[in-house]
Design a protein around this motif. Structure first.
Motif, short mmCIF file in Angstrom:
data_model
loop_
_atom_site.label_atom_id
_atom_site.label_comp_id
_atom_site.label_asym_id
_atom_site.label_seq_id
_atom_site.Cartn_x
_atom_site.Cartn_y
_atom_site.Cartn_z
N TYR A 112 0.82 -1.21 0.00
CA TYR A 112 0.00 0.00 0.00
C TYR A 112 0.85 1.26 0.00
O TYR A 112 0.53 2.25 -0.67
N ARG A 113 1.94 1.25 0.75
CA ARG A 113 2.78 2.45 0.80
C ARG A 113 3.44 2.74 -0.55
O ARG A 113 3.73 3.89 -0.86
N CYS A 114 3.65 1.73 -1.34
CA CYS A 114 4.16 1.96 -2.70
C CYS A 114 3.12 2.69 -3.54
O CYS A 114 3.46 3.53 -4.38
N LYS A 115 1.86 2.39 -3.30
CA LYS A 115 0.78 3.07 -4.02
C LYS A 115 0.73 4.55 -3.63
O LYS A 115 0.41 5.42 -4.46
N ILE A 116 1.03 4.84 -2.38
CA ILE A 116 1.07 6.24 -1.93
C ILE A 116 2.19 6.99 -2.65
O ILE A 116 2.00 8.12 -3.14
N ILE A 117 3.36 6.38 -2.72
CA ILE A 117 4.48 7.00 -3.44
C ILE A 117 4.11 7.21 -4.91
O ILE A 117 4.41 8.25 -5.50
N ASP A 118 3.45 6.21 -5.50
CA ASP A 118 3.01 6.33 -6.89
C ASP A 118 2.16 7.59 -7.10
O ASP A 118 2.34 8.33 -8.07
N LYS A 119 1.23 7.81 -6.18
CA LYS A 119 0.32 8.95 -6.31
C LYS A 119 1.09 10.27 -6.33
O LYS A 119 0.84 11.15 -7.17
N HIS A 120 2.03 10.41 -5.42
CA HIS A 120 2.77 11.67 -5.32
C HIS A 120 3.73 11.87 -6.50
O HIS A 120 3.84 12.98 -7.04
N LEU A 148 21.78 -2.60 -6.13
CA LEU A 148 21.57 -1.31 -5.46
C LEU A 148 21.19 -1.48 -3.98
O LEU A 148 20.85 -0.50 -3.32
N ALA A 149 21.26 -2.71 -3.50
CA ALA A 149 21.00 -3.00 -2.08
C ALA A 149 19.64 -2.47 -1.63
O ALA A 149 19.51 -1.81 -0.60
N VAL A 150 18.61 -2.78 -2.42
CA VAL A 150 17.24 -2.39 -2.07
C VAL A 150 16.71 -3.41 -1.08
O VAL A 150 16.47 -4.56 -1.43
N LYS A 151 16.54 -3.00 0.17
CA LYS A 151 16.11 -3.91 1.23
C LYS A 151 14.70 -3.63 1.72
O LYS A 151 14.02 -4.54 2.20
N THR A 152 14.29 -2.38 1.64
CA THR A 152 12.99 -1.97 2.17
C THR A 152 12.21 -1.24 1.10
O THR A 152 12.77 -0.42 0.36
N LEU A 153 10.92 -1.53 1.00
CA LEU A 153 10.05 -0.87 0.03
C LEU A 153 8.97 -0.08 0.76
O LEU A 153 8.52 -0.49 1.83
N PRO A 154 8.55 1.05 0.18
CA PRO A 154 9.04 1.62 -1.08
C PRO A 154 10.45 2.19 -0.94
O PRO A 154 10.84 2.66 0.12
N CYS A 155 11.18 2.14 -2.05
CA CYS A 155 12.53 2.70 -2.09
C CYS A 155 12.65 3.57 -3.34
O CYS A 155 12.51 3.07 -4.46
N VAL A 156 12.87 4.84 -3.13
CA VAL A 156 13.00 5.79 -4.24
C VAL A 156 14.47 6.18 -4.35
O VAL A 156 15.02 6.83 -3.47
#
Length: 229
Positions: A112-120, A148-156
């Motif tokens: 869900y938090r990725c969807k919030i980032i998408d909106k902004h 890129l060591a992406v461990k936590t999402l969302p990650c911008v």
């Protein structure tokens, strides 16, 4: 009273009224002439301004500047700027190295938090055309998630000239809450130097995105933690 004296007095009054009326008419005529003269002077001044070479140069420079800016915006749009787009892992390197400044959101479709980032990001992309806004499904990009060591999402992740120089992980820089504004997110990105500051910005997220996290069957972060990949 002597009739002759009365006639003389009346004649004097009549003459005085005529003189007063004449004086008023004369004053009106003077004012009218002054207005005509002022109008003529203004027309002359405008003509002189139109023929002023410095003014013509300023006008030409302004037109040229607007034309260059329009051409630049069109060139950036041809590179994928001005919109928030999803890319594939195979397109990733070309996208982040093809523009000076790039914002890439590594997301999970069920968070869900990725969807919030998408909106902004979707709201900001058309405003900040000088920066490219893209998103990449982390499940379909295992190589770059590891690289890129992406461990936590969302990650911008923020790129400048193809190099990752900063990132926004979860919502820890945004008050660790889901209801932060687009303006707050924009200010954070400005502070990090990935987008330019602008004057008189409007809060772009006044409209609800229509997603109710209580009614959606998605994995959402709880408390102050974000989703881990």
């Amino acid at each position: 009273m002597d009739p002759d004296s009365v006639k003389s007095t009346l004649s004097g009054l009549a003459f005085g009224n005529v003189i007063a009326a004449a004086a008023r008419d004369y004053q009106k005529e003077l004012l009218s002439q002054q207005k005509v003269q002022t109008s003529t002077n203004e027309e002359v001044d405008l003509d002189e301004l139109m023929d002023d070479p410095e003014l013509e140069k300023l006008h030409a420079d302004r037109i040229a500047s607007l034309k260059r800016e329009a051409e630049k915006r069109q060139a950036l749009k041809r590179q994928g700027h001005g919109e928030y787009r999803e890319i594939s892992e195979g397109d990733f390197l070309g996208e982040v190295t093809g523009s000076e400044r790039v914002i890439c959101h590594f997301y999970h479709r069920e968070f869900y938090r990725c969807k919030i980032i998408d909106k902004h990001l979707k709201a900001l992309a058309p405003i900040h055309v000088n920066t490219k806004f893209i998103k990449l499904d982390s499940e379909n990009a295992p190589f770059f998630v590891t690289k890129l060591a992406v461990k936590t999402l969302p990650c911008v992740i923020l790129f400048r000239n193809g190099i990752a120089f900063d990132r926004v992980v979860g919502f820890q820089d945004l008050g660790s809450k889901d209801d932060f504004t687009t303006k707050a997110f924009e200010n954070l990105l400005i502070k990090k130097g990935i987008i330019n500051d602008r004057k008189d910005t409007e809060d772009s997220d006044a409209e609800d995105d229509g997603v109710d996290n209580k009614s959606r069957n998605v994995r959402s972060s709880t408390g102050n933690d974000s989703d881990s990949d």
